[in-house]
Design an enzyme around this catalytic site. Sequence first.
Site, PDB file in Angstrom:
ATOM      1  N   GLU A 172       0.814  -1.221   0.000  1.00  0.00           N
ATOM      2  CA  GLU A 172       0.000   0.000   0.000  1.00  0.00           C
ATOM      3  C   GLU A 172       0.848   1.273   0.000  1.00  0.00           C
ATOM      4  OE1 GLU A 172      -2.965  -0.172   3.089  1.00  0.00           O
ATOM      5  OE2 GLU A 172      -4.055  -1.785   2.102  1.00  0.00           O
ATOM      6  N   GLU A 291      -5.622  -8.289  -0.578  1.00  0.00           N
ATOM      7  CA  GLU A 291      -6.339  -7.976   0.663  1.00  0.00           C
ATOM      8  C   GLU A 291      -7.790  -7.714   0.296  1.00  0.00           C
ATOM      9  OE1 GLU A 291      -4.953  -5.100   3.517  1.00  0.00           O
ATOM     10  OE2 GLU A 291      -2.843  -5.555   3.072  1.00  0.00           O
TER      11      GLU A 291
END
Length: 502
Positions: A172, A291
Amino acid sequence: MEARVTAHARYTIADIDKRLYGSFLEHLGRAVYTGIYEPGHSTADANGMRGDVLDLVRELNTPVCRYPGGNFVSAYNWEDGIGPKDQRPTRLDLAWRTSESNHVGIHEFATWAEAANTEMMLAVNLGSRGLDSARSFVEYTNHPGGTYWSDLRKKNGRAEPWDVRLWCLGNEMDGPWQVGHKTAAEYGHLANETAKAMRAFDDKLELIVCGSSHSEMPSYPQWEATVLEETYEQVDYISLHMYFENYEKNTAEFLALPEKLDRYIGTVGGVIDYVKAKKRSKKDVKISFDEWNVWYHERRNDSKRMKEWDWPHAPVLLEDIYNFEDVLQVGCILNTFIRRSDVVRIACIAQLVNVIAPIMTAPGGAAWRQTIYYPFKFASLYGRGTALSLDVTCAGYASNVAPNVSYLDISGVHDGDAGTLTFFAINRHGSEPMAVDISLEGFGAAKSVEHTLIKHQDLEAKNTKENPDNVKPVSTSDAVLSNNAVQVTVPPYSYSMIRVRL
């Protein structure tokens, strides 16, 4: 209400990569400590890993597990988790404001992964660290011997290399919350140089570059375009993340969110095609959706709690207790991945134990299946083979994310080796049963059909330590074969798995 579905043997999407049913473990809350690892537990093995949890993980047959993060990895020194445990340092984890004992590191996780029959998918720190740490980590895990890092692995008790194939290049990195957050250009350059160094060691590694953390990021989808222009020839996948929320307690809107997921995948798939064309490349980059899950039950409360606590070790954190409504959502998400399996090749439910997870544990006590365990298990066990392009006719409803959301969400998988067709079907209508007719064409004569149903009258129904079987699947005799078609009536707000033997 009626729905008509046609499945034809010639109309297919892709052969499904089994890693579509991957999982994720982060050093976060109780995912590791009192999750998979609890020395002294009555079921613990010699490695300190809970045997009851291992049994539940093996039952899921999840083929790959991402580790050790997540946000945690962006300030993690992998070397802290090797060597004698009593000599490992305790560190502050900046991502979750906790302390990390490092009693579980690569050796312990690798041994657990072997016991769980799952492949390791390791992440390297491109937040606070970079290329040098990454190349050393790969050498430690994958080189046979005769060098500093490989011989140190042997000294620490592992003679043979683990030969880890899948590597995430950070986590991320588009997020301002991330330790070491970078612009797309900064990250793309670092990821490309790190990938080149890792490929200099082994050009057969599968490398995953960070895409957008979610589709509402201000930098999306330009982030993907910039990063892929930097890294396209060096990576194999771009990662995407998405979590699903229902703060408004609006089931119809909640169950429409997979339409947004589908657009997210389609948009990034388009960016991949654009960069491939721009570079005149012959290489295909795919998506690793590493995710995903429902996450809102405890999210706001935990955001407040984290700011107040004083660096606890393995606290209760992000322990969403899932309900029956979440079964329907997880089923729809998995259906989306199956229908997009031509571009989504890897996906990881976040996470596996205790932290927004299908499995829960009590320290020193029991382990049990959350409600969402079942749709994930069924997809993992029976969603392997060839994804079918189904023709579906069904009424729909208007939502904030799409103008016409079909009341029937369905995917189909043909397993030629097993001689089966499996359909995963969710009735999104809250009050009407649905008569579903599935016409089977080009497969030969169907021999038998089975129907497994998950249904509860209370959308808020949960599985708990005291009542672990409150929401669970049941076998029914509702599905019948007639003229090589399946006919079944499914209740309002229900999840069904329909399996046909050919």
